[in-house]
Design a protein around this motif. Sequence first.
Motif, PDB file in Angstrom:
ATOM      1  N   GLY A 161       0.793  -1.217   0.000  1.00 46.75           N
ATOM      2  CA  GLY A 161       0.000   0.000   0.000  1.00 46.75           C
ATOM      3  C   GLY A 161       0.827   1.270   0.000  1.00 46.75           C
ATOM      4  N   LEU A 162       1.960   1.255  -0.708  1.00 44.57           N
ATOM      5  CA  LEU A 162       2.847   2.408  -0.769  1.00 44.57           C
ATOM      6  C   LEU A 162       2.711   3.103  -2.111  1.00 44.57           C
ATOM      7  CD1 LEU A 162       6.058   0.605   0.559  1.00 44.57           C
ATOM      8  CD2 LEU A 162       4.493   2.009   1.905  1.00 44.57           C
ATOM      9  N   SER A 163       3.221   4.318  -2.208  1.00 46.23           N
ATOM     10  CA  SER A 163       3.334   4.954  -3.515  1.00 46.23           C
ATOM     11  C   SER A 163       4.501   4.310  -4.256  1.00 46.23           C
ATOM     12  CB  SER A 163       3.579   6.453  -3.377  1.00 46.23           C
ATOM     13  OG  SER A 163       4.875   6.696  -2.873  1.00 46.23           O
ATOM     14  N   ARG A 164       4.473   4.398  -5.582  1.00 41.79           N
ATOM     15  CA  ARG A 164       5.572   3.828  -6.377  1.00 41.79           C
ATOM     16  C   ARG A 164       6.902   4.505  -6.015  1.00 41.79           C
ATOM     17  NH1 ARG A 164       4.733   1.682 -11.723  1.00 41.79           N
ATOM     18  NH2 ARG A 164       6.701   0.886 -12.540  1.00 41.79           N
ATOM     19  N   THR A 165       6.846   5.799  -5.739  1.00 43.03           N
ATOM     20  CA  THR A 165       8.070   6.533  -5.381  1.00 43.03           C
ATOM     21  C   THR A 165       8.641   6.032  -4.066  1.00 43.03           C
ATOM     22  OG1 THR A 165       7.255   8.505  -6.524  1.00 43.03           O
ATOM     23  CG2 THR A 165       9.009   8.827  -4.898  1.00 43.03           C
ATOM     24  N   ARG A 166       7.772   5.829  -3.069  1.00 43.85           N
ATOM     25  CA  ARG A 166       8.250   5.351  -1.768  1.00 43.85           C
ATOM     26  C   ARG A 166       8.798   3.936  -1.883  1.00 43.85           C
ATOM     27  NH1 ARG A 166      11.292   5.708   1.969  1.00 43.85           N
ATOM     28  NH2 ARG A 166      10.696   5.056   4.073  1.00 43.85           N
ATOM     29  N   ALA A 167       8.140   3.089  -2.675  1.00 46.03           N
ATOM     30  CA  ALA A 167       8.641   1.725  -2.877  1.00 46.03           C
ATOM     31  C   ALA A 167      10.027   1.756  -3.504  1.00 46.03           C
ATOM     32  CB  ALA A 167       7.668   0.946  -3.757  1.00 46.03           C
ATOM     33  N   ALA A 168      10.226   2.628  -4.492  1.00 48.29           N
ATOM     34  CA  ALA A 168      11.534   2.735  -5.149  1.00 48.29           C
ATOM     35  C   ALA A 168      12.608   3.188  -4.157  1.00 48.29           C
ATOM     36  CB  ALA A 168      11.451   3.705  -6.326  1.00 48.29           C
ATOM     37  N   GLU A 169      12.241   4.102  -3.259  1.00 43.58           N
ATOM     38  CA  GLU A 169      13.200   4.568  -2.244  1.00 43.58           C
ATOM     39  C   GLU A 169      13.623   3.421  -1.333  1.00 43.58           C
ATOM     40  OE1 GLU A 169      11.094   7.641  -0.250  1.00 43.58           O
ATOM     41  OE2 GLU A 169      11.496   9.170  -1.786  1.00 43.58           O
ATOM     42  N   ILE A 170      12.669   2.605  -0.920  1.00 44.85           N
ATOM     43  CA  ILE A 170      12.976   1.478  -0.031  1.00 44.85           C
ATOM     44  C   ILE A 170      13.920   0.491  -0.720  1.00 44.85           C
ATOM     45  CG2 ILE A 170      11.940  -0.559   1.072  1.00 44.85           C
ATOM     46  CD1 ILE A 170       9.509   1.222   1.710  1.00 44.85           C
ATOM     47  N   ILE A 171      13.684   0.273  -2.012  1.00 42.39           N
ATOM     48  CA  ILE A 171      14.560  -0.633  -2.770  1.00 42.39           C
ATOM     49  C   ILE A 171      15.955  -0.042  -2.902  1.00 42.39           C
ATOM     50  CG2 ILE A 171      14.915  -1.704  -5.032  1.00 42.39           C
ATOM     51  CD1 ILE A 171      11.774  -1.698  -5.273  1.00 42.39           C
ATOM     52  N   THR A 172      16.041   1.242  -3.244  1.00 43.13           N
ATOM     53  CA  THR A 172      17.333   1.910  -3.418  1.00 43.13           C
ATOM     54  C   THR A 172      18.122   1.927  -2.115  1.00 43.13           C
ATOM     55  OG1 THR A 172      16.394   3.328  -5.141  1.00 43.13           O
ATOM     56  CG2 THR A 172      18.443   4.067  -4.137  1.00 43.13           C
ATOM     57  N   GLU A 173      17.419   2.012  -0.980  1.00 42.17           N
ATOM     58  CA  GLU A 173      18.085   2.012   0.321  1.00 42.17           C
ATOM     59  C   GLU A 173      18.603   0.633   0.719  1.00 42.17           C
ATOM     60  OE1 GLU A 173      14.948   3.530   2.684  1.00 42.17           O
ATOM     61  OE2 GLU A 173      15.200   5.606   2.012  1.00 42.17           O
ATOM     62  N   GLY A 174      18.353  -0.385  -0.125  1.00 45.02           N
ATOM     63  CA  GLY A 174      18.859  -1.720   0.156  1.00 45.02           C
ATOM     64  C   GLY A 174      17.982  -2.549   1.044  1.00 45.02           C
ATOM     65  N   ASN A 175      16.715  -2.186   1.128  1.00 42.93           N
ATOM     66  CA  ASN A 175      15.809  -2.884   2.039  1.00 42.93           C
ATOM     67  C   ASN A 175      14.968  -3.963   1.376  1.00 42.93           C
ATOM     68  OD1 ASN A 175      16.449  -1.547   4.501  1.00 42.93           O
ATOM     69  ND2 ASN A 175      15.401   0.269   3.751  1.00 42.93           N
ATOM     70  N   VAL A 176      15.310  -4.336   0.135  1.00 50.29           N
ATOM     71  CA  VAL A 176      14.594  -5.404  -0.561  1.00 50.29           C
ATOM     72  C   VAL A 176      15.617  -6.356  -1.164  1.00 50.29           C
ATOM     73  CG1 VAL A 176      12.977  -5.978  -2.409  1.00 50.29           C
ATOM     74  CG2 VAL A 176      12.649  -3.877  -1.088  1.00 50.29           C
ATOM     75  N   THR A 177      15.466  -7.643  -0.874  1.00 50.65           N
ATOM     76  CA  THR A 177      16.333  -8.655  -1.493  1.00 50.65           C
ATOM     77  C   THR A 177      15.479  -9.732  -2.149  1.00 50.65           C
ATOM     78  OG1 THR A 177      16.466 -10.048   0.490  1.00 50.65           O
ATOM     79  CG2 THR A 177      18.095  -8.286   0.281  1.00 50.65           C
ATOM     80  N   VAL A 178      16.029 -10.332  -3.193  1.00 47.19           N
ATOM     81  CA  VAL A 178      15.412 -11.470  -3.859  1.00 47.19           C
ATOM     82  C   VAL A 178      16.430 -12.604  -3.866  1.00 47.19           C
ATOM     83  CG1 VAL A 178      14.379 -12.355  -5.978  1.00 47.19           C
ATOM     84  CG2 VAL A 178      13.986  -9.972  -5.298  1.00 47.19           C
TER      85      VAL A 178
END
Length: 314
Positions: A33-50
């Motif tokens: 339930g985030l904005s696309r911009t906020r989701a991109a920030e979380i990914i760029t900050e290194g908080n998403v791994t696959v």
Amino acid sequence: MSGSTRTGDHRGMPVPDGVEGERIDAAIARMFGLSRTRAAEIITEGNVTVDGAAAAKSDRLEAGSWLEVTLPPPPEAPSARPEPVPGMSVVHEDADIVVVNKPAGVVAHPTVGWTGPTVLQGLLSSGVELATSGAAERQGIVHRLDANTTGLMVLAKSEAAYSVLKRAFKEREVDKVYHALVQGHPDPLRGTVDAPIGRHPAGDGRFAVVAGGRPSVTHYDTVEAFRAASLLEVKLETGRTHQIRVHMAALRHPCVGDHLYGADPVLAEYLGVRSQWLHAVRLGFQHPTEGRRVEFECAYADELAASLELLRED
């Protein structure tokens, strides 16, 4: 994983079926339930791994992969400081509730990033004591209006009123009537929009009619027709964010002045309308402690009334 902020809410899961093949930023936005911009920030900050490797926002999710997401804790909302709010008036006040006529440019309560006036600040500056149930920065708030939507808001002063009114809004027992000046002439002149609303795929803060959105029902009736616009009376069954604005835009009749949803800036400038022409004109509900039915009504803001006069002269 340098730069990762390992605080907040950490979640691990197999890639859900519904987001296979999607870009990771779009999938994270939809899942949490985030904005696309906020989701991109979380990914760029290194908080998403696959599968243990740091993800890039343009990567696409594959079935069978293991997805891990750390959602940083949201910033704390500022507290409400007493401060007068020009143009806001009290329509009714008793021991349990206070009803105000909210001007444009005012939000209900303090939020992150908002530096303008709030309804809470205005009431606190007037010595009104509100219920303290819920989050500290939202004391007494049982429903909200958009910052630039004018008109009636009810707030709870007693704890009993807070509980009753919150439930009444949730159970759709409150009659909410708006007047909206929209571009053109809806066809038919009276109707119902039953279309689900969710975040706009662009992730830019807008909402839209989308498959899988939350059920949303809006009834409208034409009150007065002008050459370039129509004044509608709108009744809500549901109370989604931007609901009237989204549904009117979906009919291709956006609220005059609502540039976020495609309104004509030339018409708005001609009419002197600086934001969406949308006014919460009536509010009816069962009084939370006295049990009697109460209904309140308030006049248009000067700017809105002046635009109607200009249309009538045309």
